[in-house]
Scaffold this active site. Structure first.
Site, short mmCIF file in Angstrom:
data_model
loop_
_atom_site.label_atom_id
_atom_site.label_comp_id
_atom_site.label_asym_id
_atom_site.label_seq_id
_atom_site.Cartn_x
_atom_site.Cartn_y
_atom_site.Cartn_z
N ASP A 26 0.83 -1.21 0.00
CA ASP A 26 0.00 0.00 0.00
C ASP A 26 0.87 1.26 0.00
OD1 ASP A 26 -2.38 1.37 -0.07
OD2 ASP A 26 -2.68 1.33 2.11
N HIS A 43 2.23 3.30 -9.13
CA HIS A 43 2.02 1.87 -9.41
C HIS A 43 3.19 1.32 -10.23
CE1 HIS A 43 -1.81 2.24 -7.58
NE2 HIS A 43 -2.42 2.84 -8.59
N LEU A 137 10.68 -20.79 -4.89
CA LEU A 137 9.74 -19.88 -4.23
C LEU A 137 8.41 -19.97 -4.98
CD1 LEU A 137 9.19 -17.33 -2.30
CD2 LEU A 137 9.92 -15.94 -4.23
C1 IPE Z 1 -5.40 -2.74 -0.18
O1 IPE Z 1 -5.08 -1.40 -0.36
C2 IPE Z 1 -5.40 -3.46 -1.48
C3 IPE Z 1 -4.12 -3.56 -2.20
C4 IPE Z 1 -2.96 -3.15 -1.78
C5 IPE Z 1 -4.18 -4.20 -3.47
P1 IPE Z 1 -6.19 -0.27 -0.47
O2 IPE Z 1 -5.47 1.00 -0.64
O3 IPE Z 1 -7.20 -0.64 -1.50
O4 IPE Z 1 -6.89 -0.38 0.96
P2 IPE Z 1 -7.83 0.65 1.75
O5 IPE Z 1 -8.90 1.07 0.81
O6 IPE Z 1 -6.95 1.81 2.14
O7 IPE Z 1 -8.30 -0.12 2.94
C1 IPE Z 2 -1.62 0.20 -3.39
O1 IPE Z 2 -1.36 1.56 -3.41
C2 IPE Z 2 -1.83 -0.37 -4.77
C3 IPE Z 2 -3.22 -0.76 -5.06
C4 IPE Z 2 -4.23 -0.75 -4.25
C5 IPE Z 2 -3.46 -1.23 -6.42
P1 IPE Z 2 -2.54 2.62 -3.39
O2 IPE Z 2 -2.92 2.90 -4.81
O3 IPE Z 2 -3.65 2.17 -2.54
O4 IPE Z 2 -1.81 3.87 -2.79
P2 IPE Z 2 -2.41 4.89 -1.72
O5 IPE Z 2 -2.84 4.07 -0.54
O6 IPE Z 2 -3.55 5.59 -2.37
O7 IPE Z 2 -1.26 5.79 -1.40
MG MG Z 3 -4.09 2.43 -0.57
#
Ligand code: IPE
Ligand code: IPE
Ligand code: MG
Length: 257
Positions: A26, A43, A137
């Site tokens: 995240d 990303h 792995l």
């Molecule tokens: C969780 O992250 C899902 C992934 C990393 C793929 P999110 O950014 O979607 O989670 P919330 O919405 O903050 O809980």
């Molecule tokens: C996690 O990073 C990746 C996915 C959920 C695909 P985020 O896109 O949720 O990044 P933040 O949390 O908004 O910074």
């Molecule tokens: Mg996020």
């Protein structure tokens, strides 16, 4: 396929290096925003972190690495971001799979793939096939995955496989083989980057006795040193699985229920 031990039925063996590491990657969007870049740039950068962590896990002797790439709730994001993530997913599958095979890394996908474009579904199928015999792995990508989806689809699979089953006859042993990650032991260590302390519908069933590690580091900045730090923290945990400390000292590697 051997059925893995359920941590609620038997006490699993513990090791200094986690056998199975599950990561919520995240913070990509915030990483990009901090640099005045579009969220999607985070990303792309996140993919480099994935490469580093896969390689380091293999080097350290982790057997299973599972990463959350796209949750069943991430469809709620703006269509442009979802579209970008789908393209990045397909592109990286295409470009990385031969490297995974060369490094003896098996690739697995878990989640409801039916919602993905047929080109992605086909690429997933061929990538899993190409790396099926790899042993160093097992790298699992959770895509359109949700913990609740997993439990429900496992229950459906269990009832399909045992059509005469009465409600009171449903057991963990009968359900477990139908979970999306039945091929892996339960995660020993869960890591969430990006500062939030929640599970966001990741492996709900499987995290029953997993050690939970949260760090403020944003996913694109998470590197080998960060991973080793998480492992050090993990090494200091006392995994009691319901028992007392005194019992652990008396019988450290118990495999009794
Ligand atoms: C969780 O992250 C899902 C992934 C990393 C793929 P999110 O950014 O979607 O989670 P919330 O919405 O903050 O809980
Ligand atoms: C996690 O990073 C990746 C996915 C959920 C695909 P985020 O896109 O949720 O990044 P933040 O949390 O908004 O910074
Ligand atoms: Mg996020």
């Amino acid at each position: 396929m051997t059925q893995h031990i359920s941590s609620t039925l038997l006490v699993p063996e513990v090791s200094a290096i986690p056998r199975h590491v599950a990561i919520i990657m995240d913070g990509n969007g915030r990483w990009a925003s901090k640099r005045f870049m579009p969220r999607v740039a985070g990303h792309s950068e996140g993919l480099s972190a994935v490469r580093k962590i896969v390689e380091e896990c293999r080097r350290l002797g982790v057997e299973y690495l599972t990463v959350f790439a796209f949750s069943s709730e991430n469809w709620r994001r703006p269509p442009e971001e979802v579209g970008f993530l789908m393209k990045l997913f397909l592109k990286s599958l295409k470009s990385e799979v031969s490297k995974l095979a060369e490094n003896d890394i098996a690739l697995k996908l878990v989640g409801d793939l039916s919602r993905f474009d047929p080109s992605i579904q086909e690429m997933v199928r061929s990538s899993e096939e190409l790396t099926a015999a790899c042993k160093s792995l097992t790298f699992t990508i959770a895509a359109n995955y949700g913990g609740r989806w997993d439990i429900l689809q496992a229950m459906q699979g269990c009832l399909r496989a045992n059509p005469n089953l009465q409600a009171e006859q449903v057991t963990e042993e009968l359900l477990q083989p139908h979970l999306a990650m039945a091929y892996a032991p339960e995660p020993d260590l869960f890591i969430r980057t990006g500062g939030e302390q929640r599970v966001s519908n990741f492996l709900l069933w499987q995290l029953a006795y997993t050690e939970l590690y949260f760090t403020d580091v944003l996913w694109p900045d998470f590197d080998e040193a960060q991973l080793r730090q998480a492992f050090e923290w993990f090494g200091q945990r006392e995994r009691r699985f319901g028992r007392t400390s005194a019992q652990l000292i008396a019988q450290p590697m118990s495999d009794v229920a």
